[in-house]
Design a protein around this motif. Structure first.
Motif: not given
Length: 322
Positions: A230-235
């Protein structure tokens, strides 16, 4: 090509399993293949009406009698896959045998799973012998002989499922036992088509449709490592579930992933596709590292990601809404 596949497709039946496997083969080659259960088509007319409504260009029928009689006169080219009971049992009935003979005359080809089944069919319909091809049913190799890397994500750009594809395909050409499986729903339909087109040309990379949670967990347990790109993740719940299932995690080095993965302790963090391949080779070549990561990751999720703790926290928080 837009294909109709007609057969008895009830879950957990042989014909149903065969149909879904063949569907996967055909869609991997770029065709659109729609499964239709014969129970929803009561007559050849129903099939003839279905074909233009879905713009089908050709068809496959599983079972010479049950599916074949419905495809007769459909107006599109079709092939037939013998089911077993059609040749072994239905052919004993003169009326059914006549119908099946006419189906074979119209079919472009027929597929038999065994030579003996082909010979049995040829006894009944000698003129069809040359259009019957023998193709044994295929099974996936035992995963113990493969190294499966599993990327679980909805097909949307923020998950960047194509990030590793080129590097992995190059590695697969060197090490044919390594495979990357991307699995998840088409959250962004346009991007999902882009993913499908890319993967068609990528050796050792496979795209699977979304499956049930139970089946997904079974697949996770069989894979060598779970991957996050992923380019970004929360959790990522997928990462935590893999840790809990004793499967190593290899994740892109972004803040959301680094917050729950300690590099070379509870998982592996990579910053580019080449580093992913390098770290994968290290994990394959170092059984001790593999074992250590699995053990430490399990300890981490048990301590910091307890289901019971989360349950109590939300139960207490909701009291603030009273």
């Amino acid at each position: 090509m837009r294909l109709l596949m007609l057969g008895a497709l009830r879950a957990h039946t042989g014909n149903g399993t065969t149909a879904r496997r063949i569907q996967d083969h055909l869609e991997a080659a770029g065709h659109s293949c729609t499964l239709v259960d014969i129970s929803s088509c009561k007559s050849p007319l129903a099939v003839s009406n279905l074909i233009p409504s879905k713009n089908f260009e050709a068809a496959l029928g599983i079972h010479l009698y049950k599916a074949g009689r419905l495809l007769q006169g459909s107006g599109i080219p079709f092939g037939i896959i013998f089911g077993g009971t059609d040749i072994n049992e239905d052919a004993k009935c003169d009326e059914k045998a006549k119908v099946m003979g006419r189906v074979l005359e119209e079919a472009r080809f027929a597929v038999s799973f065994t030579e003996s089944m082909k010979e049995a069919a040829a006894v009944h319909w000698p003129r069809a012998r040359n259009k019957i091809y023998v193709q044994a049913q295929g099974i996936l190799q035992d995963s113990s002989s493969l190294r499966l890397f599993l990327l679980i994500c909805g097909l949307r750009r923020v998950k960047d499922p194509l990030y590793l594809v080129d590097a992995f395909a190059e590695w697969h050409r060197e090490e044919p036992s390594t495979h990357l499986i991307i699995i998840g729903p088409a959250v962004d339909p346009l991007f999902a088509e882009e993913v499908k087109e890319k993967i068609k040309r990528a050796d050792g990379v496979h795209l699977l449709q979304e499956i049930s949670q139970e089946d997904l967990h079974a697949l996770v347990k069989k894979c060598f490592a779970v991957v996050n790109s992923s380019i970004s993740e929360g959790m990522s719940a997928t990462i935590l579930e893999a840790m809990d299932l004793n499967v190593p995690v290899m994740a892109r080095n972004i803040p959301g992933n680094a917050a729950i993965i300690a590099h070379k302790t509870t998982g592996l963090l990579y910053s580019n596709p080449q580093e992913f391949v390098q770290l994968s080779k290290s994990l394959i070549g170092d059984p001790f590292l593999h074992k250590e990561i699995v053990m430490k990751a399990k300890e981490y999720v048990t301590k910091h990601h307890s289901w019971e703790h989360e349950r109590k926290a939300y139960q207490n928080l909701v009291l603030m809404l009273q």
